[in-house]
Design a protein around this motif. Structure first.
Motif, PDB file in Angstrom:
ATOM      1  N   UNK A 122       0.845  -1.199   0.000  1.00 37.33           N
ATOM      2  CA  UNK A 122       0.000   0.000   0.000  1.00 37.33           C
ATOM      3  C   UNK A 122       0.877   1.245   0.000  1.00 37.33           C
ATOM      4  N   UNK A 123       1.428   1.584  -1.137  1.00 37.35           N
ATOM      5  CA  UNK A 123       2.273   2.776  -1.248  1.00 37.35           C
ATOM      6  C   UNK A 123       1.375   3.955  -1.614  1.00 37.35           C
ATOM      7  N   UNK A 124       0.693   4.469  -0.601  1.00 39.51           N
ATOM      8  CA  UNK A 124      -0.337   5.488  -0.846  1.00 39.51           C
ATOM      9  C   UNK A 124      -0.138   6.684   0.071  1.00 39.51           C
ATOM     10  N   UNK A 125      -0.688   7.826  -0.344  1.00 43.82           N
ATOM     11  CA  UNK A 125      -0.692   8.971   0.571  1.00 43.82           C
ATOM     12  C   UNK A 125      -1.480   8.616   1.838  1.00 43.82           C
ATOM     13  N   UNK A 126      -1.062   9.205   2.950  1.00 45.48           N
ATOM     14  CA  UNK A 126      -1.684   8.921   4.255  1.00 45.48           C
ATOM     15  C   UNK A 126      -3.215   8.990   4.199  1.00 45.48           C
ATOM     16  N   UNK A 127      -3.735   9.942   3.447  1.00 52.88           N
ATOM     17  CA  UNK A 127      -5.190  10.129   3.364  1.00 52.88           C
ATOM     18  C   UNK A 127      -5.920   8.834   2.998  1.00 52.88           C
ATOM     19  N   UNK A 128      -5.295   7.979   2.202  1.00 43.54           N
ATOM     20  CA  UNK A 128      -5.985   6.776   1.736  1.00 43.54           C
ATOM     21  C   UNK A 128      -5.884   5.585   2.678  1.00 43.54           C
ATOM     22  N   UNK A 129      -5.082   5.720   3.746  1.00 42.22           N
ATOM     23  CA  UNK A 129      -4.919   4.586   4.653  1.00 42.22           C
ATOM     24  C   UNK A 129      -6.243   4.154   5.285  1.00 42.22           C
ATOM     25  N   UNK A 130      -7.017   5.130   5.736  1.00 41.13           N
ATOM     26  CA  UNK A 130      -8.284   4.816   6.409  1.00 41.13           C
ATOM     27  C   UNK A 130      -9.291   4.219   5.417  1.00 41.13           C
ATOM     28  N   UNK A 131      -9.509   4.845   4.264  1.00 41.64           N
ATOM     29  CA  UNK A 131     -10.419   4.226   3.289  1.00 41.64           C
ATOM     30  C   UNK A 131     -10.001   2.803   2.900  1.00 41.64           C
ATOM     31  N   UNK A 132      -8.684   2.569   2.837  1.00 42.46           N
ATOM     32  CA  UNK A 132      -8.211   1.217   2.505  1.00 42.46           C
ATOM     33  C   UNK A 132      -8.553   0.242   3.632  1.00 42.46           C
ATOM     34  N   UNK A 133      -8.332   0.677   4.870  1.00 39.59           N
ATOM     35  CA  UNK A 133      -8.688  -0.157   6.031  1.00 39.59           C
ATOM     36  C   UNK A 133     -10.171  -0.474   6.033  1.00 39.59           C
ATOM     37  N   UNK A 134     -10.973   0.556   5.812  1.00 39.62           N
ATOM     38  CA  UNK A 134     -12.426   0.363   5.827  1.00 39.62           C
ATOM     39  C   UNK A 134     -12.862  -0.615   4.744  1.00 39.62           C
ATOM     40  N   UNK A 135     -12.305  -0.437   3.553  1.00 33.36           N
ATOM     41  CA  UNK A 135     -12.693  -1.304   2.435  1.00 33.36           C
ATOM     42  C   UNK A 135     -12.253  -2.747   2.689  1.00 33.36           C
ATOM     43  N   UNK A 136     -11.067  -2.899   3.283  1.00 35.13           N
ATOM     44  CA  UNK A 136     -10.566  -4.241   3.585  1.00 35.13           C
ATOM     45  C   UNK A 136     -11.486  -4.943   4.586  1.00 35.13           C
ATOM     46  N   UNK A 137     -11.879  -4.208   5.623  1.00 35.78           N
ATOM     47  CA  UNK A 137     -12.780  -4.795   6.625  1.00 35.78           C
ATOM     48  C   UNK A 137     -14.115  -5.174   5.986  1.00 35.78           C
ATOM     49  N   UNK A 138     -14.625  -4.290   5.145  1.00 40.95           N
ATOM     50  CA  UNK A 138     -15.912  -4.548   4.484  1.00 40.95           C
ATOM     51  C   UNK A 138     -15.817  -5.797   3.609  1.00 40.95           C
ATOM     52  N   UNK A 139     -14.729  -5.899   2.858  1.00 39.32           N
ATOM     53  CA  UNK A 139     -14.555  -7.046   1.966  1.00 39.32           C
ATOM     54  C   UNK A 139     -14.458  -8.348   2.753  1.00 39.32           C
ATOM     55  N   UNK A 140     -13.653  -8.333   3.837  1.00 37.30           N
ATOM     56  CA  UNK A 140     -13.493  -9.551   4.632  1.00 37.30           C
ATOM     57  C   UNK A 140     -14.823  -9.986   5.256  1.00 37.30           C
ATOM     58  N   UNK A 141     -15.636  -9.007   5.601  1.00 39.15           N
ATOM     59  CA  UNK A 141     -16.949  -9.316   6.175  1.00 39.15           C
ATOM     60  C   UNK A 141     -17.868  -9.882   5.095  1.00 39.15           C
ATOM     61  N   UNK A 142     -17.929  -9.198   3.978  1.00 40.15           N
ATOM     62  CA  UNK A 142     -18.911  -9.577   2.955  1.00 40.15           C
ATOM     63  C   UNK A 142     -18.584 -10.901   2.267  1.00 40.15           C
ATOM     64  N   UNK A 143     -17.310 -11.214   2.129  1.00 37.97           N
ATOM     65  CA  UNK A 143     -16.987 -12.469   1.428  1.00 37.97           C
ATOM     66  C   UNK A 143     -17.395 -13.687   2.242  1.00 37.97           C
TER      67      UNK A 143
END
Lengths: 413, 266
Positions: free
Chosen positions: A28-49
């Motif tokens: 995840x070589x991203x600007x700090x701003x995207x860390x939280x959205x990435x975390x949120x999306x990862x959690x959502x994906x792990x839940x939904x799958x």
């Protein structure tokens, strides 16, 4: 240390704590701003799958909207003409979006709805991803914004018209080479500024790790269908099977190969075909074939076309969908573990393949899968008759009609 | 020994004003001119950020993209950034310079070689846009060993828990991204709201210098006087672009720009 694929574990889960495959691809070589959205999306994906109601919803759409399974057909005339291996095609383009992009797009839109997001944005090169998001977004009541390079807008105008017809906003990208790489950058910038309201759909298995994983997971539907179809057709998995797929970002190949990773490569060979560019030009879009070094592009470590300083290099391909300097981190992993073999086809070879396939058969692959057909045409005559080649015909040619007509003087749908 | 960056902040604190931090791109519009620009800016700025331009800058808005492309088109190579800093430090010994850019450039140069050349040329700090915490832990440690300040970035989306961990691992300077957006975005949030958030973060460890960047221009800068430092970048890049269009020397034009900025925070 040599890299190894673990058996029985999905490829998308074979990554380490830094979200890297083989310790060196992805991340995840991203600007700090995207860390939280990435975390949120990862959690959502792990839940939904793991969520049965979500999986049912997904499968209902795959069955009733996309149409499952897409056909697996034997290309008798082409097989006879080439005189060697049996050639088959999985005609994934036989769906309302005329490309494999529909799977990733559908999953993302269903996820966006669950996350309560009303806006979705994406990048597009050939316009297949954009077209699919426009179509699915409209069906599911989401507002769609699509970033597309100006060069691609011109060469894939047919798809742009469709996007607009579905009510999507198409934002022309005029920076850099004005192709896919710039569209992805611009879309990411937009997401950085709007991540609180907007769901980002990355158009291929590239970008920060979670987008790679969601994309590969979604496209795996192709493979689930294929393995059943092969068993129905042959009674078992043939002793000599080769699965050929074009590689741009690499999403369709990951979907096409997913169920076959654990087979021995002597039985099931996976062949990825990159865009070699024009025969007359030094530029290409084939980082794996041409030995590009590892670098970071769009948040992910991967083999990428670049100069010694790390500036991303310009690419060239007749097919807008393959015209990307990088490649999915998972393909880099498959290359280094030697599970898949990568090669390239030139613009001319792809055009010639289109010509042969559309002449002999009742299918009309776009210029992207025509690269995979080109490799099939190259190797089939040298192979035994009990060898089965299956090509993922992942896009329909209609979007390329202008280019094909200008190069060949005619176009057959 | 205190770093030049720390000393610069302490001086500003004595003068009861924020540090003025400028950002321009190395080799924009060319190597020689960008050195001249740095020297102009140094007359009023306290800390100078020098960007090493990347072809695919996913965190930057239009102005900095334009500067970056211009520099690359004019032949920028990584070694030029070090040469510019080295020449600059010959005459401006105590003015701290921070190199800023994207990780692929550092990765290709080699982390260790990069830091050696930073040290040789007199670079005081590094900002890496796309190497967030915790991925930056190893590199940040290497910086620390070389007494180079690795500046951690904090964003409006960073959770409080994460803030605490980042600040705990940070050196003497941290950088708060004011708003959701790329560099040069319009301030979508009022300065008051931004400062409220700023103060909350500052309280986590008041000793660390916390600067604000993104959306700071001549019309917004005076609202943020209470911060430890303020970064102006896109405005300066835009000034270079406009100067080139009007065929005037960007270094002269920027001298006026930076003077005006400074006047507003004294």
């Amino acid at each position: 240390m040599s890299l190894r694929i673990k058996k029985g574990i999905p490829l998308i889960d074979q990554y380490d704590k830094n979200c890297m495959w083989g310790g060196k691809f992805g991340g995840n070589f991203v600007p700090e701003t995207l860390k939280k959205p990435i975390d949120d999306l990862t959690k959502l994906f792990e839940k939904l799958r793991k969520d049965k109601s979500f999986l049912k919803e997904r499968d209902d759409y795959f069955k009733n909207y996309v149409g499952s399974p897409t056909p697996l057909i034997r290309l008798d005339n082409l097989t006879d003409y080439l005189g060697g291996a049996q050639i088959w095609a999985k005609v994934v383009s036989e769906n309302p979006g005329t490309a494999h992009k529909v799977y990733n797009v559908l999953v993302h839109c269903l996820m966006a709805r669950r996350a309560g997001k009303k806006y979705v944005c994406t990048d597009t090169g050939a316009g297949m991803n954009g077209k699919n998001l426009a179509m699915v977004g409209k069906m599911l009541g989401l507002k769609v914004k699509i970033f597309m390079g100006l060069v691609d807008i011109k060469r894939q105008k047919k798809n742009v018209d469709v996007m607009k017809k579905y009510g999507a906003e198409v934002v022309p990208v005029t920076t850099g080479s004005q192709t896919l790489v710039d569209a992805v950058s611009e879309c990411m910038r937009y997401f950085v500024a709007n991540c609180d309201t907007t769901h980002l759909v990355v158009g291929s298995a590239v970008g920060p790790a979670i987008w790679i994983r969601i994309c590969a997971w979604s496209a795996a539907q192709i493979s689930r269908e294929l393995i059943v179809q092969i068993k129905e057709e042959f009674g078992k998995i043939p002793k000599k099977l080769k699965l050929l797929n074009c590689i741009g970002g690499g999403s369709s190949a990951l979907g096409f190969w997913n169920e076959f990773i654990d087979y021995d490569k002597k039985q099931v060979e996976l062949i990825g075909v990159e865009a070699g560019g024009s025969k007359k030009s030094k530029k290409h879009a084939a980082p794996l074939t041409n030995g590009s070094k590892i670098g970071i592009l769009h948040g992910s470590a991967q083999y990428v076309i670049q100069d010694a300083d790390g500036q991303i290099g310009e690419t060239e391909s007749i097919s807008a969908g393959l015209d990307y300097p990088g490649i999915s981190a998972i393909h880099c992993f498959l290359k280094d573990t030697k599970r898949a073999r990568y090669t390239s086809a030139t613009d001319e070879e792809a055009l010639n393949a289109y010509k042969l396939v559309s002449k002999f058969e009742n299918i009309s692959p776009s210029l992207e899968p025509s690269h995979a057909f080109a490799e099939a045409i190259r190797i089939a005559p040298k192979l035994s008759k009990d060898t089965v080649l299956i090509i993922n015909s992942c896009g329909h040619s209609l979007k390329d009609s202008i280019i094909i007509k200008s190069k060949l003087g005619y176009y057959t749908e | 020994m205190k770093s030049e960056i720390q000393l610069a902040f302490e001086n500003c604190k004595k003068e009861k004003r924020p540090a003025l931090i400028t950002y321009t791109v190395a080799s924009d519009p060319n190597k020689k001119k960008s050195l001249e620009i740095l020297k102009s800016l140094a007359k009023y700025a306290d800390i100078l950020e020098l960007g090493f331009p990347h072809s695919t800058p996913i965190g930057d808005g239009g102005q900095i993209q334009t500067s970056s492309h211009r520099a690359i088109k004019n032949g920028f190579k990584m070694k030029d950034a070090f040469q510019i800093v080295k020449s600059f430090k010959k005459t401006e010994k105590n003015k701290p310079v921070i190199l800023m850019g994207y990780y692929n450039m550092i990765f290709q140069y080699g982390e260790n070689k990069f830091l050696i050349d930073c040290k040789k040329s007199g670079v005081s700090g590094i900002i890496c846009v796309d190497l967030p915490w915790p991925e930056n832990k190893i590199f940040a440690k290497k910086c620390k060993k070389k007494s180079i300040v690795f500046v951690q970035l904090l964003a409006p989306t960073t959770t409080k828990e994460r803030m605490k961990k980042i600040i705990r691992d940070s050196d003497s300077m941290n950088y708060l991204i004011s708003i959701l957006g790329t560099t040069g975005s319009k301030l979508k949030v009022s300065p008051k709201k931004i400062l409220e958030n700023y103060n909350k973060i500052k309280r986590i460890n008041p000793k660390k210098n916390l600067v604000i960047g993104f959306g700071i221009t001549d019309s917004t800068i005076s609202s943020f006087k209470s911060a430890s430092g303020l970064v102006v970048g896109s405005l300066l890049c835009k000034t270079i672009t406009n100067s080139l269009k009007m065929r005037i020397n960007p270094a002269t034009k920027l001298l006026k720009t930076v003077y005006n900025l400074k006047k507003k925070i004294i």
